[in-house]
Scaffold this active site. Structure first.
Site, PDB file in Angstrom:
ATOM      1  CB  SER A  43      -0.955  -0.002   1.193  1.00  0.00           C
ATOM      2  OG  SER A  43      -0.228   0.081   2.405  1.00  0.00           O
ATOM      3  CB  ILE A  45       0.574   5.440   3.793  1.00  0.00           C
ATOM      4  CG1 ILE A  45      -0.221   6.597   3.181  1.00  0.00           C
ATOM      5  CG2 ILE A  45       1.191   5.878   5.130  1.00  0.00           C
ATOM      6  CD1 ILE A  45      -1.421   7.038   3.989  1.00  0.00           C
ATOM      7  CB  CYS A  46       2.392   0.389   4.328  1.00  0.00           C
ATOM      8  SG  CYS A  46       0.940   0.446   5.398  1.00  0.00           S
ATOM      9  CB  THR A  47       5.211   1.256  -0.163  1.00  0.00           C
ATOM     10  OG1 THR A  47       4.459   0.047  -0.321  1.00  0.00           O
ATOM     11  CG2 THR A  47       6.461   1.193  -1.026  1.00  0.00           C
ATOM     12  CG  LEU A  50       8.034  -0.620   6.470  1.00  0.00           C
ATOM     13  CD1 LEU A  50       6.892   0.143   7.087  1.00  0.00           C
ATOM     14  CD2 LEU A  50       7.737  -2.080   6.360  1.00  0.00           C
TER      15      LEU A  50
END
Length: 152
Positions: A43, A45-47, A50
């Site tokens: 996704s 934002i998660c990418t 991280l």
């Protein structure tokens, strides 16, 4: 409610992207751990979050803190994502029993079945020293991590 500083961190065992069990107690034997819960692999934002951690991993290594990221995604999804993005830190699957660790840390979105953006800096004694939980759609701030690392 998410765990707060001063509370003991619940121990757990989760599988990494190779299917190997990872125990929090074993990680803490080597020093502090930054536990980063995230909603979904692949996704936006998660990418972004991280990848920012990946690109600044030396901040954590210099502080002697082990970075570990956890989601309710299955192992195979996390493995594919790790390969695509080149993450060098552990990605752990809280898939089954679904969200049990996220629930223990108070960051499981029970309605939607995924982890919230909760972060916990745990000292070698197993005590939460810093934590933050961001609302849906709000990414975490790298400077906040750096400030927490400076205090441990």
């Amino acid at each position: 409610m998410a765990l707060q500083p001063g509370e003991p961190a619940p121990d757990f065992t989760l599988q990494d992207t190779h299917g190997t069990p990872v125990h929090l107690a074993d990680l803490l034997a080597d020093g502090p751990v930054l536990l980063v819960f995230f909603p979904f692999a692949f996704s936006g934002i998660c990418t972004g979050e991280l990848c920012e951690l990946r690109d600044n991993i030396e901040d954590f290594e210099t502080a002697g803190v082990r970075l570990v990221a956890v989601s309710t995604d299955p192992v195979f999804t996390l493995k594919a994502w790790q390969q695509v993005e080149g993450y060098t830190f552990d990605l752990l699957s809280d898939f089954w029993p679904h969200g049990a660790v996220a629930r223990a840390y108070g960051v499981l979105d029970e309605q939607n079945g995924h982890a919230l953006r909760g972060t916990f800096l745990i000292d070698a004694g197993g005590v939460v020293r810093w934590s933050v939980t961001n609302p849906r759609g709000q990414r975490r701030d790298l400077q906040a991590y750096r400030t927490a690392l400076a205090e441990i």
